[in-house]
Design an enzyme around this catalytic site. Structure first.
Site, PDB file in Angstrom:
ATOM      1  N   ASP A  31       0.167 -70.539  21.730  1.00 16.80           N
ATOM      2  CA  ASP A  31      -0.023 -71.288  22.971  1.00 16.80           C
ATOM      3  C   ASP A  31      -1.004 -72.436  22.752  1.00 16.80           C
ATOM      4  O   ASP A  31      -1.918 -72.318  21.941  1.00 16.80           O
ATOM      5  CB  ASP A  31      -0.554 -70.310  24.046  1.00 16.80           C
ATOM      6  CG  ASP A  31      -0.366 -70.863  25.449  1.00 16.80           C
ATOM      7  OD1 ASP A  31       0.265 -71.928  25.609  1.00 16.80           O
ATOM      8  OD2 ASP A  31      -0.866 -70.217  26.394  1.00 16.80           O
ATOM      9  N   GLY A  32      -0.791 -73.519  23.476  1.00 20.46           N
ATOM     10  CA  GLY A  32      -1.770 -74.609  23.469  1.00 20.46           C
ATOM     11  C   GLY A  32      -1.306 -75.894  22.808  1.00 20.46           C
ATOM     12  O   GLY A  32      -2.109 -76.821  22.646  1.00 20.46           O
ATOM     13  N   TRP A  36      -3.379 -79.392  23.170  1.00 17.66           N
ATOM     14  CA  TRP A  36      -3.827 -80.041  21.915  1.00 17.66           C
ATOM     15  C   TRP A  36      -3.432 -81.519  21.940  1.00 17.66           C
ATOM     16  O   TRP A  36      -4.217 -82.392  21.593  1.00 17.66           O
ATOM     17  CB  TRP A  36      -3.177 -79.329  20.733  1.00 17.66           C
ATOM     18  CG  TRP A  36      -3.586 -79.811  19.368  1.00 17.66           C
ATOM     19  CD1 TRP A  36      -4.598 -79.322  18.602  1.00 17.66           C
ATOM     20  CD2 TRP A  36      -2.978 -80.875  18.609  1.00 17.66           C
ATOM     21  NE1 TRP A  36      -4.666 -80.011  17.408  1.00 17.66           N
ATOM     22  CE2 TRP A  36      -3.685 -80.962  17.385  1.00 17.66           C
ATOM     23  CE3 TRP A  36      -1.919 -81.745  18.841  1.00 17.66           C
ATOM     24  CZ2 TRP A  36      -3.359 -81.897  16.400  1.00 17.66           C
ATOM     25  CZ3 TRP A  36      -1.598 -82.676  17.857  1.00 17.66           C
ATOM     26  CH2 TRP A  36      -2.318 -82.751  16.656  1.00 17.66           C
ATOM     27  N   HIS A  48       3.796 -80.136  19.622  1.00 12.74           N
ATOM     28  CA  HIS A  48       4.756 -79.165  19.066  1.00 12.74           C
ATOM     29  C   HIS A  48       4.953 -79.407  17.564  1.00 12.74           C
ATOM     30  O   HIS A  48       5.118 -78.457  16.800  1.00 12.74           O
ATOM     31  CB  HIS A  48       6.089 -79.250  19.804  1.00 12.74           C
ATOM     32  CG  HIS A  48       5.993 -78.821  21.247  1.00 12.74           C
ATOM     33  ND1 HIS A  48       5.305 -77.696  21.637  1.00 12.74           N
ATOM     34  CD2 HIS A  48       6.472 -79.371  22.398  1.00 12.74           C
ATOM     35  CE1 HIS A  48       5.373 -77.567  22.951  1.00 12.74           C
ATOM     36  NE2 HIS A  48       6.062 -78.576  23.446  1.00 12.74           N
ATOM     37  N   LEU A 142       8.889 -60.401   3.468  1.00 14.92           N
ATOM     38  CA  LEU A 142       8.350 -60.636   4.816  1.00 14.92           C
ATOM     39  C   LEU A 142       9.506 -60.986   5.741  1.00 14.92           C
ATOM     40  O   LEU A 142      10.341 -61.829   5.403  1.00 14.92           O
ATOM     41  CB  LEU A 142       7.332 -61.795   4.780  1.00 14.92           C
ATOM     42  CG  LEU A 142       6.878 -62.367   6.134  1.00 14.92           C
ATOM     43  CD1 LEU A 142       6.014 -61.353   6.898  1.00 14.92           C
ATOM     44  CD2 LEU A 142       6.081 -63.664   5.949  1.00 14.92           C
TER      45      LEU A 142
HETATM   46  C1  FPP Z   1       3.228 -73.462  23.161  1.00 16.42           C
HETATM   47  O1  FPP Z   1       2.470 -74.494  23.646  1.00 16.42           O
HETATM   48  C2  FPP Z   1       4.448 -74.001  22.525  1.00 16.42           C
HETATM   49  C3  FPP Z   1       5.424 -73.248  22.069  1.00 16.42           C
HETATM   50  C4  FPP Z   1       5.388 -71.784  22.196  1.00 16.42           C
HETATM   51  C5  FPP Z   1       6.576 -73.840  21.375  1.00 16.42           C
HETATM   52  C6  FPP Z   1       6.543 -73.509  19.921  1.00 16.42           C
HETATM   53  C7  FPP Z   1       7.716 -74.096  19.271  1.00 16.42           C
HETATM   54  C8  FPP Z   1       7.659 -74.957  18.255  1.00 16.42           C
HETATM   55  C9  FPP Z   1       6.411 -75.407  17.607  1.00 16.42           C
HETATM   56  C10 FPP Z   1       8.959 -75.544  17.789  1.00 16.42           C
HETATM   57  C11 FPP Z   1       9.261 -75.185  16.411  1.00 16.42           C
HETATM   58  C12 FPP Z   1       9.817 -73.842  16.385  1.00 16.42           C
HETATM   59  C13 FPP Z   1      10.029 -73.190  15.242  1.00 16.42           C
HETATM   60  C14 FPP Z   1      10.528 -71.799  15.282  1.00 16.42           C
HETATM   61  C15 FPP Z   1       9.752 -73.803  13.958  1.00 16.42           C
HETATM   62  P1  FPP Z   1       2.600 -75.015  25.152  1.00 16.42           P
HETATM   63  O2  FPP Z   1       3.588 -76.121  25.194  1.00 16.42           O
HETATM   64  O3  FPP Z   1       2.900 -73.867  26.049  1.00 16.42           O
HETATM   65  O4  FPP Z   1       1.150 -75.555  25.336  1.00 16.42           O
HETATM   66  P2  FPP Z   1       0.317 -75.764  26.688  1.00 16.42           P
HETATM   67  O5  FPP Z   1       0.183 -74.414  27.330  1.00 16.42           O
HETATM   68  O6  FPP Z   1      -0.982 -76.304  26.175  1.00 16.42           O
HETATM   69  O7  FPP Z   1       1.086 -76.761  27.521  1.00 16.42           O
END
Ligand code: FPP
Length: 249
Positions: A31-32, A36, A48, A142
């Site tokens: 999360d975050g 960020w 992301h 893994l």
């Molecule tokens: C969390 O931050 C963001 C996610 C859980 C998305 C994660 C996905 C990727 C990085 C894409 C790539 C995926 C793979 C499997 C390689 P948020 O957007 O919720 O942050 P915020 O709460 O600060 O808005």
């Protein structure tokens, strides 16, 4: 901090970890990314992108440590409420990540798997996912489970539906936890002993509700894109210091 200082710090933490048994399965609520990015006045997708780098670092560190399973919450059933542009950006980032990292995964004997209903994911990214799962299916060191279009309540409801469909009518009057477990996406996989959530939030957000019944929870204020080897090591050291009693004394 200088690179050499970070390395020395990591090595020091690693020595502490090695003294105790490792968790076999770690699950992470990443999360975050958005925060960020906004702290830097960047568009959310830059967050992301940096988050994907943190995923790569975490997979590498998990493999080096000898963890067996790593489960990452990448896209929840609720995330479809985000703007279409962000959703498309996330899936295209995932596609590029998978294409780029397949060789690294094969070289290090890492398999990719998913939990969640991936049939609803856009067809291009879905194809790349299935290809990567197939290409790495023989890898054993893994397992990386990516939760995509995943929701824990949906998973449990689906498991119960499957159980009913596959059971003799009169056997359903005494359902046992193991009966439900058989139909979960994680069937056959050790439950996570440690669940990490980054960015200072202290919620579970519909993630692995069944599987984390006895997991230790670790919350850190670090935003996911900043999550490093050192943070993973610290979470494991914290875990190793806890007394796990499973309801006993
Ligand atoms: C969390 O931050 C963001 C996610 C859980 C998305 C994660 C996905 C990727 C990085 C894409 C790539 C995926 C793979 C499997 C390689 P948020 O957007 O919720 O942050 P915020 O709460 O600060 O808005």
């Amino acid at each position: 901090m200088k690179k050499s200082e970070i390395k020395a710090l990591e090595e020091n933490l690693l020595i502490q970890i090695k003294k105790n048994p490792l968790p076999e399965h770690i699950a992470i609520i990443m999360d975050g990314n958005g925060r960020w990015a906004s702290k830097r006045k960047f568009p959310r997708l830059r967050g992301h992108h940096a988050g994907a780098e943190a995923i790569r670092r975490t997979i590498t560190a998990s493999r080096e440590l000898g963890l067996k399973n790593l489960t990452l919450y990448a896209f929840s059933t609720e995330n479809w409420r985000r703007p279409q542009k962000e959703i498309t950006g996330l899936f295209s980032l995932m596609t590029r990540f998978l294409k780029k990292e397949t060789a690294m995964m094969l070289k290090n004997d890492i398999s990719l798997k998913t939990i969640g209903d991936i049939s609803k994911i856009p067809i291009g990214p879905q194809k790349t996912l299935i290809e990567t799962i197939e290409k790495t299916s023989h890898c054993r060191s893994l397992n990386v489970f990516v939760a995509l279009n995943y929701g824990s309540r949906q998973e449990i409801a689906y498991a119960v539906t499957r159980l009913i469909q596959e059971s003799e009518k009169n056997s359903l009057s005494n359902i046992q936890p193991e009966d439900i477990e058989r139909f979960l996406y994680t069937s056959g996989v050790t439950d996570p002993e440690l669940l990490i959530r980054t960015s200072g939030e202290r919620r579970i957000s519909n993630f692995l509700l069944w599987q984390i019944s006895y997991a230790e929870l670790y919350f850190t204020d670090v935003l996911w894109p900043d999550f490093s080897k050192k943070d993973l090591y610290n979470s494991i050291i914290d875990f190793q210091q806890r007394k796990r009693r499973f309801g006993g004394l």
